[in-house]
Design a protein around this motif. Structure first.
Motif, PDB file in Angstrom:
ATOM      1  N   SER A   1      48.928  31.151  38.703  1.00 24.13           N
ATOM      2  CA  SER A   1      49.893  31.210  39.803  1.00 24.13           C
ATOM      3  C   SER A   1      51.275  31.457  39.213  1.00 24.13           C
ATOM      4  O   SER A   1      51.444  31.487  38.002  1.00 24.13           O
ATOM      5  CB  SER A   1      49.868  29.918  40.619  1.00 24.13           C
ATOM      6  OG  SER A   1      50.324  28.853  39.824  1.00 24.13           O
ATOM      7  N   ASP A   2      52.251  31.621  40.076  1.00 27.11           N
ATOM      8  CA  ASP A   2      53.628  31.911  39.660  1.00 27.11           C
ATOM      9  C   ASP A   2      53.670  33.129  38.722  1.00 27.11           C
ATOM     10  O   ASP A   2      54.246  33.093  37.648  1.00 27.11           O
ATOM     11  CB  ASP A   2      54.265  30.697  38.966  1.00 27.11           C
ATOM     12  CG  ASP A   2      54.353  29.490  39.875  1.00 27.11           C
ATOM     13  OD1 ASP A   2      54.315  29.671  41.109  1.00 27.11           O
ATOM     14  OD2 ASP A   2      54.444  28.367  39.362  1.00 27.11           O
TER      15      ASP A   2
ATOM     16  N   VAL B   1      47.162  41.474  36.471  1.00 28.90           N
ATOM     17  CA  VAL B   1      46.726  40.409  35.571  1.00 28.90           C
ATOM     18  C   VAL B   1      46.325  39.193  36.398  1.00 28.90           C
ATOM     19  O   VAL B   1      47.031  38.789  37.322  1.00 28.90           O
ATOM     20  CB  VAL B   1      47.859  40.036  34.587  1.00 28.90           C
ATOM     21  CG1 VAL B   1      47.439  38.900  33.678  1.00 28.90           C
ATOM     22  CG2 VAL B   1      48.283  41.247  33.775  1.00 28.90           C
ATOM     23  N   ASP B   2      45.185  38.597  36.042  1.00 25.89           N
ATOM     24  CA  ASP B   2      44.721  37.370  36.684  1.00 25.89           C
ATOM     25  C   ASP B   2      44.030  36.529  35.617  1.00 25.89           C
ATOM     26  O   ASP B   2      43.579  37.050  34.596  1.00 25.89           O
ATOM     27  CB  ASP B   2      43.759  37.687  37.828  1.00 25.89           C
ATOM     28  CG  ASP B   2      43.486  36.486  38.708  1.00 25.89           C
ATOM     29  OD1 ASP B   2      44.244  35.500  38.634  1.00 25.89           O
ATOM     30  OD2 ASP B   2      42.502  36.522  39.477  1.00 25.89           O
ATOM     31  N   ALA B   3      43.947  35.228  35.858  1.00 26.69           N
ATOM     32  CA  ALA B   3      43.305  34.339  34.890  1.00 26.69           C
ATOM     33  C   ALA B   3      42.719  33.128  35.597  1.00 26.69           C
ATOM     34  O   ALA B   3      43.181  32.721  36.658  1.00 26.69           O
ATOM     35  CB  ALA B   3      44.308  33.897  33.832  1.00 26.69           C
TER      36      ALA B   3
ATOM     37  N   GLN C   1      51.489  34.012  28.481  1.00 24.80           N
ATOM     38  CA  GLN C   1      52.122  35.331  28.443  1.00 24.80           C
ATOM     39  C   GLN C   1      51.087  36.341  27.949  1.00 24.80           C
ATOM     40  O   GLN C   1      50.321  36.050  27.031  1.00 24.80           O
ATOM     41  CB  GLN C   1      53.315  35.347  27.498  1.00 24.80           C
ATOM     42  CG  GLN C   1      54.447  34.470  27.923  1.00 24.80           C
ATOM     43  CD  GLN C   1      55.625  34.589  26.972  1.00 24.80           C
ATOM     44  OE1 GLN C   1      55.789  35.573  26.265  1.00 24.80           O
ATOM     45  NE2 GLN C   1      56.458  33.569  26.964  1.00 24.80           N
ATOM     46  N   VAL C   2      51.102  37.523  28.557  1.00 25.97           N
ATOM     47  CA  VAL C   2      50.189  38.592  28.183  1.00 25.97           C
ATOM     48  C   VAL C   2      51.024  39.757  27.660  1.00 25.97           C
ATOM     49  O   VAL C   2      51.951  40.214  28.325  1.00 25.97           O
ATOM     50  CB  VAL C   2      49.339  39.047  29.396  1.00 25.97           C
ATOM     51  CG1 VAL C   2      48.339  40.114  28.965  1.00 25.97           C
ATOM     52  CG2 VAL C   2      48.632  37.866  30.043  1.00 25.97           C
TER      53      VAL C   2
ATOM     54  N   SER D   1      53.148  37.193  32.954  1.00 24.95           N
ATOM     55  CA  SER D   1      53.114  35.778  32.579  1.00 24.95           C
ATOM     56  C   SER D   1      52.707  34.984  33.814  1.00 24.95           C
ATOM     57  O   SER D   1      52.854  35.450  34.939  1.00 24.95           O
ATOM     58  CB  SER D   1      54.469  35.316  32.047  1.00 24.95           C
ATOM     59  OG  SER D   1      55.459  35.474  33.035  1.00 24.95           O
ATOM     60  N   PHE D   2      52.192  33.786  33.600  1.00 25.45           N
ATOM     61  CA  PHE D   2      51.721  32.964  34.700  1.00 25.45           C
ATOM     62  C   PHE D   2      51.560  31.522  34.236  1.00 25.45           C
ATOM     63  O   PHE D   2      51.557  31.240  33.034  1.00 25.45           O
ATOM     64  CB  PHE D   2      50.381  33.494  35.247  1.00 25.45           C
ATOM     65  CG  PHE D   2      49.315  33.646  34.202  1.00 25.45           C
ATOM     66  CD1 PHE D   2      48.495  32.590  33.850  1.00 25.45           C
ATOM     67  CD2 PHE D   2      49.143  34.869  33.574  1.00 25.45           C
ATOM     68  CE1 PHE D   2      47.516  32.754  32.872  1.00 25.45           C
ATOM     69  CE2 PHE D   2      48.176  35.036  32.597  1.00 25.45           C
ATOM     70  CZ  PHE D   2      47.357  33.980  32.253  1.00 25.45           C
ATOM     71  N   LYS D   3      51.427  30.619  35.203  1.00 25.76           N
ATOM     72  CA  LYS D   3      51.081  29.226  34.952  1.00 25.76           C
ATOM     73  C   LYS D   3      49.654  29.007  35.435  1.00 25.76           C
ATOM     74  O   LYS D   3      49.213  29.658  36.386  1.00 25.76           O
ATOM     75  CB  LYS D   3      52.009  28.275  35.722  1.00 25.76           C
ATOM     76  CG  LYS D   3      53.391  28.173  35.172  1.00 25.76           C
ATOM     77  CD  LYS D   3      54.169  27.160  35.955  1.00 25.76           C
ATOM     78  CE  LYS D   3      55.599  27.046  35.431  1.00 25.76           C
ATOM     79  NZ  LYS D   3      56.389  26.124  36.234  1.00 25.76           N
ATOM     80  N   LEU D   4      48.962  28.086  34.805  1.00 28.14           N
ATOM     81  CA  LEU D   4      47.623  27.712  35.253  1.00 28.14           C
ATOM     82  C   LEU D   4      47.732  26.411  36.039  1.00 28.14           C
ATOM     83  O   LEU D   4      48.175  25.396  35.501  1.00 28.14           O
ATOM     84  CB  LEU D   4      46.681  27.544  34.051  1.00 28.14           C
ATOM     85  CG  LEU D   4      46.306  28.838  33.357  1.00 28.14           C
ATOM     86  CD1 LEU D   4      45.679  28.556  32.000  1.00 28.14           C
ATOM     87  CD2 LEU D   4      45.351  29.645  34.218  1.00 28.14           C
ATOM     88  N   LYS D   5      47.350  26.467  37.313  1.00 27.39           N
ATOM     89  CA  LYS D   5      47.425  25.283  38.174  1.00 27.39           C
ATOM     90  C   LYS D   5      46.028  24.925  38.661  1.00 27.39           C
ATOM     91  O   LYS D   5      45.204  25.811  38.922  1.00 27.39           O
ATOM     92  CB  LYS D   5      48.329  25.539  39.375  1.00 27.39           C
ATOM     93  CG  LYS D   5      49.779  25.713  38.984  1.00 27.39           C
ATOM     94  CD  LYS D   5      50.671  25.777  40.207  1.00 27.39           C
ATOM     95  CE  LYS D   5      52.120  25.873  39.750  1.00 27.39           C
ATOM     96  NZ  LYS D   5      53.042  25.836  40.860  1.00 27.39           N
ATOM     97  N   MET D   6      45.782  23.624  38.803  1.00 27.13           N
ATOM     98  CA  MET D   6      44.487  23.154  39.233  1.00 27.13           C
ATOM     99  C   MET D   6      44.207  23.556  40.682  1.00 27.13           C
ATOM    100  O   MET D   6      45.067  23.432  41.536  1.00 27.13           O
ATOM    101  CB  MET D   6      44.393  21.632  39.102  1.00 27.13           C
ATOM    102  CG  MET D   6      42.987  21.102  39.354  1.00 27.13           C
ATOM    103  SD  MET D   6      42.832  19.309  39.282  1.00 27.13           S
ATOM    104  CE  MET D   6      43.364  18.946  37.634  1.00 27.13           C
TER     105      MET D   6
END
Length: 123
Positions: A26-27, A37-39, A106-107, A116-121
């Motif tokens: 997210s973000d 980009v997704d993760a 960051q990619v 770039s992104f944050k990983l959120k639950m």
């Protein structure tokens, strides 16, 4: 004998327990519109007799295609390198600050940041 069976059953139950938590990116900060980009990250906590082991499996998708999959360390940090579209792909994840809960990633493609992104639950 009955107490022994109950004790043994309890120990086997505790040894075999595992919890799974799913995280999503997210973000987003997509810097290049040519790449989507997704993760996702799956955190698995396995309770064992003498403690708990943690596995953080991160999957990186570019243009809806799985490109990279790897395990982050227990602090949810790590750097991965691969090839994509004939260019070197680098994914770097870490926590910003001492009290950060969510990993920031960051990619880069050929040392050019593409997102770039944050990983959120997932809730």
């Amino acid at each position: 004998m009955e107490k022994f069976v109950i004790l043994l059953s309890s120990v086997l139950f505790l040894v075999g327990c595992a919890s799974t938590y799913n995280y999503r990116a997210s973000d987003f900060n997509d810097l290049n519109k040519d790449y989507i980009v997704d993760a996702k990250m799956k955190k698995v906590l396995e309770t064992q007799f003498f403690g708990t082991t943690t596995k953080n499996i991160l999957s990186l998708y570019i243009n809806n295609q799985l490109i990279l999959e790897g395990a982050l360390d227990i602090q949810e940090a790590g750097t991965f390198k691969s090839m994509y579209d004939g260019k070197q792909l680098t994914l770097e994840c870490y926590k910003v600050g001492a009290f950060s809960i969510e990993p920031y990633c960051q990619v880069h493609l050929d040392q050019r940041k593409i997102g770039s992104f944050k990983l959120k639950m997932d809730r």
